[in-house]
Motif scaffolding. Structure first.
Motif, mmCIF file in Angstrom:
data_model
loop_
_atom_site.group_PDB
_atom_site.id
_atom_site.type_symbol
_atom_site.label_atom_id
_atom_site.label_comp_id
_atom_site.label_asym_id
_atom_site.label_seq_id
_atom_site.Cartn_x
_atom_site.Cartn_y
_atom_site.Cartn_z
ATOM 1 N N LEU A 69 -12.603 0.913 -1.256
ATOM 2 C CA LEU A 69 -11.428 0.226 -0.701
ATOM 3 C C LEU A 69 -10.189 0.309 -1.583
ATOM 4 N N THR A 70 -10.381 0.495 -2.889
ATOM 5 C CA THR A 70 -9.226 0.335 -3.792
ATOM 6 C C THR A 70 -8.037 1.263 -3.497
ATOM 7 N N PRO A 71 -8.218 2.508 -3.056
ATOM 8 C CA PRO A 71 -7.006 3.301 -2.754
ATOM 9 C C PRO A 71 -6.148 2.660 -1.659
ATOM 10 N N LEU A 72 -6.791 2.001 -0.706
ATOM 11 C CA LEU A 72 -6.008 1.351 0.354
ATOM 12 C C LEU A 72 -5.233 0.161 -0.206
ATOM 13 N N ILE A 73 -5.800 -0.513 -1.201
ATOM 14 C CA ILE A 73 -5.097 -1.635 -1.839
ATOM 15 C C ILE A 73 -3.934 -1.107 -2.677
ATOM 16 N N ASP A 74 -4.222 -0.095 -3.481
ATOM 17 C CA ASP A 74 -3.197 0.416 -4.414
ATOM 18 C C ASP A 74 -1.949 0.914 -3.674
ATOM 19 N N PHE A 75 -2.166 1.484 -2.510
ATOM 20 C CA PHE A 75 -1.031 2.075 -1.791
ATOM 21 C C PHE A 75 -0.765 1.369 -0.458
ATOM 22 N N ALA A 76 -1.061 0.076 -0.433
ATOM 23 C CA ALA A 76 -0.787 -0.718 0.783
ATOM 24 C C ALA A 76 0.705 -0.649 1.108
ATOM 25 N N HIS A 77 1.001 -0.714 2.407
ATOM 26 C CA HIS A 77 2.393 -0.514 2.819
ATOM 27 C C HIS A 77 3.276 -1.737 2.636
ATOM 28 N N GLY A 134 -10.171 8.708 -0.858
ATOM 29 C CA GLY A 134 -9.709 9.432 -2.043
ATOM 30 C C GLY A 134 -8.446 10.228 -1.765
ATOM 31 N N ALA A 135 -8.306 10.721 -0.540
ATOM 32 C CA ALA A 135 -7.126 11.522 -0.176
ATOM 33 C C ALA A 135 -5.842 10.711 -0.268
ATOM 34 N N VAL A 136 -5.954 9.388 -0.164
ATOM 35 C CA VAL A 136 -4.762 8.532 -0.277
ATOM 36 C C VAL A 136 -4.190 8.640 -1.689
ATOM 37 N N ARG A 137 -5.055 8.673 -2.683
ATOM 38 C CA ARG A 137 -4.584 8.781 -4.071
ATOM 39 C C ARG A 137 -3.906 10.127 -4.326
ATOM 40 N N GLU A 138 -4.427 11.178 -3.672
ATOM 41 C CA GLU A 138 -3.886 12.519 -3.934
ATOM 42 C C GLU A 138 -2.464 12.678 -3.397
ATOM 43 N N GLU A 139 -2.167 12.000 -2.305
ATOM 44 C CA GLU A 139 -0.838 12.144 -1.685
ATOM 45 C C GLU A 139 -0.364 10.774 -1.196
ATOM 46 N N PRO A 140 -0.044 9.875 -2.139
ATOM 47 C CA PRO A 140 0.279 8.498 -1.735
ATOM 48 C C PRO A 140 1.543 8.390 -0.889
ATOM 49 N N ALA A 141 2.399 9.411 -0.951
ATOM 50 C CA ALA A 141 3.635 9.322 -0.164
ATOM 51 C C ALA A 141 3.405 9.664 1.304
ATOM 52 N N ASP A 142 2.218 10.123 1.641
ATOM 53 C CA ASP A 142 1.934 10.512 3.026
ATOM 54 C C ASP A 142 1.273 9.338 3.756
ATOM 55 N N PRO A 143 2.027 8.609 4.580
ATOM 56 C CA PRO A 143 1.430 7.440 5.245
ATOM 57 C C PRO A 143 0.309 7.822 6.200
ATOM 58 N N GLY A 144 0.346 9.049 6.725
ATOM 59 C CA GLY A 144 -0.719 9.490 7.632
ATOM 60 C C GLY A 144 -2.074 9.441 6.956
ATOM 61 N N ARG A 145 -2.121 9.763 5.664
ATOM 62 C CA ARG A 145 -3.396 9.728 4.937
ATOM 63 C C ARG A 145 -3.916 8.297 4.817
ATOM 64 N N TRP A 146 -2.975 7.377 4.538
ATOM 65 C CA TRP A 146 -3.404 5.980 4.407
ATOM 66 C C TRP A 146 -3.971 5.494 5.746
#
Lengths: 319, 90
Positions: A69-77, A134-146
């Motif tokens: 879950l942590t990548p979703l927390i780290d890059f929450a909108h 994990g893909a969220v961490r690789e490209e945090p600027a891409d909201p589609g990944r989140w």
């Protein structure tokens, strides 16, 4: 045409879910595990094995969602999303603690650690969930990944697989003819927590669709539900097929009932996030994945899955 | 397989079905209906069938030979049929 956000049923905001979390705390340590330990010893081996199999599935799922879950927390909108998601990871940790304590109390923790019958989940579904988050961490600027990761996590892992297994486990536990109060209370608490998690997933996916990310959301959802169908069939796990026809039919009906709950959820989620136009295609993908998994089961074990064996017997009434 | 062995298997079926009845352990008659008279529901039937298979070491039977069961007698016939087929095949 898909519905606009204004046409869809209301779902709770992240702020409301945070408040609900504060009001719905529970404690693993307060559950009466000793009573269940006594009841567990009275179970027949059939019920014990069935119940343990279901608990094992839930336990593996909870461990996986705690770790991803942590990548979703780290890059929450939004800050509200982040606050809410921090409550969710506390929930997931509590769920793992509950199952660990339960299995320890009933003397089954060693069985669970030694079990190798969750291969489809651990080898196929969980790695895909890890890749998605994990893909969220690789490209945090891409909201589609989140959004894709959240869909895999909240709408498939939790709202399809988790809800289905939790529901069938609760129903099963209630039919056991001995008292298991800690399990009953613990699973009820889990179900309440999961309801908040799924609400968050629906609200965020709906926002993603409204903001123009419908395509990655649908792509992620379709890929994940195919894996979920495979997990529920379990082509690597031998499923008991009773010789007695009435028992075989009952067994198949029990399994098909569980698959039906999941299939309904697959369709309903799409309607709730504004992608109802995609329901037919996604449900077809679900059915095809289920049939492919049944084919693989037959190839692996040299005999049809109990559901197909029951279909071959026909739906004739008892004589 | 002798008549005595088959009668023993039938008696074992009656014993297990009676012992596992959701209404509580009892001595069922062959004509007792498994659901209506002995209180079995779908899960209890699965449990009973799986126990029978383990206790009597039953194999999977061909689909065309499968009979459904309403009474304890039907279950005895099914089990005896499986045991006879196994005997014939060996």
């Amino acid at each position: 045409m898909s519905a606009t956000a204004d046409d869809l049923p209301a779902v709770r905001s992240a702020e409301a879910l945070y408040t609900a979390w504060e009001e719905q705390h529970w404690s693993v340590g307060a559950l009466p595990f000793a009573e269940d330990a006594a009841g567990w010893n009275e179970l027949s081996s059939f019920w014990r094995d069935e119940l343990l199999g279901a608990i094992r599935e839930l336990h593996a799922g909870e461990v996986a969602v705690t770790e991803t879950l942590t990548p979703l927390i780290d890059f929450a909108h939004t800050p509200a999303d982040r606050n809410y998601l921090c409550t969710q990871i506390a929930d997931e940790a509590r769920h793992v603690a509950f199952f660990d304590a339960y299995l320890e109390a009933v003397g089954a923790i060693a069985d669970v650690r030694a079990a190798a019958d969750l291969a489809t989940y651990q080898d196929v579904f969980e790695p895909a969930l890890r890749r998605a988050t994990g893909a969220v961490r690789e490209e945090p600027a891409d909201p589609g990944r989140w959004y894709a990761a959240s869909v895999h996590y909240h709408l498939v892992t939790e709202a399809v697989l988790g809800v289905t297994v939790l529901r069938s486990t609760r129903q099963f536990a209630r039919r056991v003819r001995v008292e298991l109060p800690a399990l009953e209370q613990g699973l009820t608490n889990l179900a309440r927590d999961e309801s908040r998690h799924i609400s968050f997933g629906l609200a965020s996916a709906r926002r993603g669709v409204a903001d123009g990310h419908g395509e990655p959301i649908l792509e992620a959802y379709t890929a994940a539900i195919k894996l979920a169908a495979r997990v529920l069939v379990g082509p690597d796990r031998r499923s008991a097929a009773p010789v007695v026809p009435a028992a075989l039919r009952a067994r198949a009906a029990q399994i098909e009932g569980q698959w039906g709950v999941a299939r309904d959820r697959v369709a309903r989620n799409l309607g709730l996030i504004g992608l109802e136009d995609a329901v037919d295609g996604v449900v077809t993908a679900w059915d095809e994945a289920r049939e492919a998994a049944l084919d693989d089961y037959e190839a692996t074990f040299g005999a049809p899955h109990p559901v197909r064996q029951a279909q071959a017997l026909g739906a004739g009434a008892a004589r | 397989m002798s008549a005595v062995d088959l009668e023993h298997a039938a008696a074992e079926v009656r014993r297990l079905v009676g012992q596992m009845s959701p209404l509580g352990p009892r001595e069922p008659a062959s004509e007792d209906r498994i659901i209506e008279d002995l209180g079995y529901d779908s899960l209890a039937i699965v449990e009973m069938a799986m126990t029978l298979e383990t206790e009597l070491d039953l194999d999977r039977i061909p689909e065309e030979a499968a009979i459904d069961v309403v009474t304890v007698k039907h279950l005895e016939e099914l089990v005896i049929g499986i045991l006879r087929r196994r005997e014939d095949a060996s």
